[in-house]
Design an enzyme around this catalytic site. Structure first.
Site, PDB file in Angstrom:
ATOM      1  N   TRP A  78       0.814  -1.218   0.000  1.00 47.01           N
ATOM      2  CA  TRP A  78       0.000   0.000   0.000  1.00 47.01           C
ATOM      3  C   TRP A  78       0.849   1.271   0.000  1.00 47.01           C
ATOM      4  CZ3 TRP A  78      -0.182  -4.155   3.260  1.00 47.01           C
ATOM      5  CH2 TRP A  78      -1.237  -5.049   3.069  1.00 47.01           C
ATOM      6  N   ASP A  79       2.147   1.169  -0.269  1.00 44.89           N
ATOM      7  CA  ASP A  79       3.042   2.333  -0.269  1.00 44.89           C
ATOM      8  C   ASP A  79       3.107   2.966   1.108  1.00 44.89           C
ATOM      9  OD1 ASP A  79       4.800   4.251  -1.199  1.00 44.89           O
ATOM     10  OD2 ASP A  79       3.253   5.519  -2.064  1.00 44.89           O
ATOM     11  N   MET A  80       3.219   2.130   2.137  1.00 50.41           N
ATOM     12  CA  MET A  80       3.292   2.614   3.507  1.00 50.41           C
ATOM     13  C   MET A  80       4.745   2.831   3.941  1.00 50.41           C
ATOM     14  SD  MET A  80       0.303   3.222   4.620  1.00 50.41           S
ATOM     15  CE  MET A  80      -1.089   3.245   3.506  1.00 50.41           C
ATOM     16  N   LYS A  87       2.395   6.292   7.754  1.00 55.88           N
ATOM     17  CA  LYS A  87       1.265   6.569   6.883  1.00 55.88           C
ATOM     18  C   LYS A  87      -0.013   5.885   7.357  1.00 55.88           C
ATOM     19  CE  LYS A  87       3.815   7.417   2.570  1.00 55.88           C
ATOM     20  NZ  LYS A  87       3.991   6.991   1.156  1.00 55.88           N
TER      21      LYS A  87
END
Length: 837
Positions: free
Chosen positions: A519-521, A547
């Site tokens: 999730w692009d965390m 995030k």
């Protein structure tokens, strides 16, 4: 009025408008029902169509029916969202206007036949429905269900007696020498001239314009995210095009500037973004205070009053190498020191690290080759713009330590995310830490290549000079949304915090916050180091904002949690060839949002709200950490996160944490390679089609917006918040900012808007923020979050402010206002200083 045989033209056109409006609403509502959504829109649309038909045949019952529509809509709205004005209004205002229109005599007099026999009996229920809706609006306007008032009560002595947290570091209390104020990254100024009582008196002291504006050949995401530093009587800043400027701290007058003349073989337009968050400063007198390496016994063993077990202490001690002997200054290094005694280190957009004389702005010729190191060395090929350092390096002792940004989602064969430490004098490589080969910290051979595609660290380091540890907020192995090819080594260090021995690059410990991140965390915020007052005594802590909304508080010597972290079950069902982690780590201190429901869909009218509901129902969403899918997935929190690179700020005396959490949903959709359209492109790192070459999928990512460009999930989207670190509880939380600069009409509705950039705090008990989507700088009381002052900015302020004092002791607030391309805030080139008048 027309004769008895035909309709008045106004009544006719009104009837047609009702039929069209109702038909559109009913059709969309029927589709929503098919997606297992609310029946309200289909029923209401049908009733509005029937209202129009009744007007066509001149029936007074049209007014009664629409009164029923408005009564029913009001009751339905209250059931869905209770008494939240900013959710009630978009559900009802169109119907109230239509009801008022129907009450105009020239409109409804055309409806002459049928019951009720008395025309007044037809008008009265409709008027009553209007009054009810208006009273509901007035009654709820002054009620904010999202506000969390509170106060952090601090001993009066703590307010009155503010110690200098820079003591012992060689840094003057009036300076702001590091990106985060000090290597501890607290974003705290030990200055108390500005207080809650006088902050409203702040006025502009000086304004400087850099002349660096986005050009037609620049990427969309050209951003001014710079936080200047201040040393002595000079301010140093960098611009999006990597120019460095020195200003007089009292007057704002330019002393010198340096232009590295950044180059690209393909130009800059095809890059994903261009930014410079800051420069780093080295002074041998100041940095000599930092140990070359903390003694193994002191740095490995937890303090006697920390809550860790003997086994944990033993494990930490075993992982720490013995301290090497202090290096001897070579003749060449002595010459270099004489040439450039005080240095600035500039990371450029074309992947160089340049050393400048802080007094003159001239390159230090003895550093690297003519003052520069080529950071492209040993990382292999990449698309121009696909690798460079967007953030300032760290300085520890005689080392300058730098990471690098790697373009997300370009392919599965991108440059290494290696961390490299160079000698501050001549630039030779001292150590390298590559998460793909973490034990090989000796300088790489000249012809070697670091492990391709290993996780990178694109944000800011923080440094514990006393313990000799540097802290890395880590990203993950690209691409973000599909991880079927990730290696075990990459998985170990991704999306978490890594602590390295600053002198050798050896691993001390690491803690992962998001497992198998899809999730692009990335951990974007600079970790904050502070000595926490706990029930077990004072503990040396590192605080990492993330995030997903958790704020992780760890013992910075051992990596063990101070605030509990629980592994929580999360949705499963990854795309073909991938997997998901069964659990994710959630801190007991968190700003995690509640699960989104259909009732949370928002819009300016029932029509875009209906569109958002249909879109919501068509996406896969099982709560936070719902895996990416070919169907399309709602990602909430989204890619900007609850907290991004702005991080948090901490008042170490009052033990107060100040944060600016955001809540914006995104959507992502996996696209099988065979279905990818020719020429599909991306406009920024957070929008468009991502190629992810070398994997089975490309994917599309975007903010979850309506066709009008308005967020689909209901406000507030941004807050200011205060945490009492003595209890690790959120003490207050207030929505923050207006939509005056992002709405079609410049109306300052106080909805609470997202912010990009961080907060800073002062010993005077005042916090500052500039990063909101509206163009303001604001001051807040750290005790209760009360807004004390605001000033209009000439451009977007998506950077973290800082505060300093001049030679006379006068305190200043310094703000960068240059705009942010991907957020669409107004571009500019301003640096503005405020002080008390």
């Amino acid at each position: 009025m027309a004769g008895n045989g035909r309709l008045h033209p106004l009544t006719f056109f009104t009837a047609i408008a009702f039929i069209v409006i109702g038909a559109l609403l009913a059709a969309g509502g029927a589709y929503l029902i098919a997606l297992k959504g609310s029946w309200y829109y289909a029923i209401t649309g049908a009733a509005i169509v029937l209202t129009g038909l009744l007007l066509l045949i001149r029936r007074r019952s049209a007014l009664l029916l629409f009164a029923l529509v408005l009564f029913g809509s009001t009751i339905w709205a209250v059931v869905e969202v209770r008494f939240d004005f900013w959710q009630l209004m978009p559900r009802l205002w169109i119907w109230v206007l239509l009801a008022l229109w129907l009450l105009i005599p020239f409109v409804h007099r055309g409806a002459m036949h049928g019951p009720p026999a008395n025309p007044r009996a037809a008008r009265t229920p409709l008027a009553a429905a209007i009054v009810l809706a208006l009273l509901l609006g007035v009654g709820t306007f002054f009620h904010d269900p999202h506000d969390r008032p509170g106060r952090i009560d601090v001993e009066a002595a703590a307010d009155a007696n503010q110690p200098d947290t820079n003591a012992g570091t060689g840094r003057a209390p009036g300076d702001w020498i590091d990106y985060g104020g000090s290597p501890l990254a607290q974003r705290y100024a030990p200055l108390a001239q500005i207080t809650p009582q006088n902050a409203s008196q702040l006025k502009v002291a000086w304004t400087y314009r850099t002349g660096d504006m986005p050009g037609p050949g620049d990427p969309t995401e050209t951003t001014d995210e710079n936080t200047p530093i201040k040393v002595g009587d000079t301010i140093f800043l960098c611009t999006p095009h990597s120019k460095v400027i020195a200003l007089d701290a009292t007057s704002g007058k330019e002393k010198w500037r340096f232009d590295p003349q950044i180059q690209s073989p393909i130009g800059f337009k095809h890059w994903e973004h261009m930014t410079c968050r800051g420069v780093a400063y080295y002074d041998p007198a100041m940095h000599a205070a930092a140990a070359v390496s903390a003694p193994a016994e002191a740095s490995a063993q937890p303090a006697s009053d920390t809550a860790v077990t003997a086994d944990q202490a033993s494990a930490a001690s075993a992982s720490v190498p013995a301290a090497p002997p202090a290096p001897v200054q070579t003749p060449a290094q002595t010459t270099a020191l004489a040439e450039c005694p005080r240095r600035l280190f500039l990371p450029t957009a074309d992947a160089r690290l340049i050393a400048l004389d802080a007094d003159t702005g001239k390159p230090c010729a003895s550093f690297g080759k003519n003052g520069a190191i080529d950071l492209r060395a040993n990382i292999g090929p990449f698309t121009p713009g696909g690798y460079y350092s967007t953030s300032p390096p760290a300085v520890f002792g005689k080392l300058v330590i730098v990471g690098g940004h790697v373009t997300d989602n370009e392919s599965n064969n991108e440059p290494s995310g290696v961390i490299r430490a160079f000698d501050v004098n001549d630039g030779h490589l001292v150590w390298n830490w590559d998460s793909g080969n973490p034990d090989a910290t000796a300088p790489i051979a000249p012809g070697g290549t670091y492990v391709r595609n290993s996780p990178n660290m694109w944000s800011m380091f923080s440094v514990d000079e006393k313990r000799g540890i540097i802290y890395l907020p880590m990203g993950n192995q690209t691409p973000d949304q599909w991880g079927g090819q990730r290696t075990q080594q990459a998985e170990k260090f991704a999306a978490g915090l890594v602590a390295l021995d600053a002198a050798t690059g050896k691993l001390r410990w690491n803690y992962q916050f998001t497992h198998h991140d899809l999730w692009d965390m990335d951990v974007g915020g600079q970790p904050t180091l502070v000595d926490l007052q706990t029930a077990q005594g004072t503990q040396p802590a590192v605080i990492a904002s993330t995030k997903q909304g958790s704020i992780y508080v760890l013992n910075r010597e051992t990596g063990q949690p101070i605030v509990p972290i629980n592994e929580m079950p999360v949705p499963q069902g990854a795309a073909k060839g991938d997997r998901t982690s069964p659990t994710q780590a959630v801190s007991a201190l968190n700003f995690n949002p509640p699960r989104v429901t259909e009732a949370d869909m928002w819009g300016t009218t029932p029509f875009d709200q209906l569109w958002c509901r249909v879109k919501f129902r068509s996406l896969r969403y099982d709560g936070p950490f719902t895996p990416p899918s070919e169907q399309g997935t709602l990602v909430f929190p989204g890619n900007f996160g609850v907290f991004d690179w702005g991080g948090i700020s901490v008042d170490p005396v009052r033990q107060i944490l100040i944060a600016n959490p955001d809540y914006m949903a995104f959507t992502s959709k996996l696209i099988p390679r065979e279905k990818l359209q020719e020429g599909a492109t991306s406009t920024s790192e957070t929008s468009g089609i991502k190629q992810a070459r070398g994997t089975p999928y490309a994917y599309e990512i975007s903010a979850f917006l309506s066709p009008l460009g308005i967020p689909c999930q209901a406000p507030p989207w941004g807050y200011m918040a205060g945490v009492d670190l003595r209890t690790n509880k959120i003490a207050w939380m207030h929505k923050n900012g207006t939509i005056v600069d992002s709405a079609p009409l410049p109306i300052p509705m106080p909805l609470g808007v997202p912010s990009l950039g961080g907060t800073m705090v002062t010993a005077g008990g005042v916090a500052f923020l500039t990063g909101t989507l509206d163009q303001y700088v604001r001051a807040y009381d750290v005790h209760d979050g009360r807004k004390l002052w605001e000033a209009r900015l000439p451009a977007g302020g998506q950077a973290t402010p800082m505060s300093y004092a001049d030679a006379s002791g006068k305190q200043y607030l310094l703000v960068t206002a240059g705009g942010h391309g991907s957020l669409g805030t107004k571009a500019g080139d301003y640096v503005i200083a405020y002080t008390l008048q």
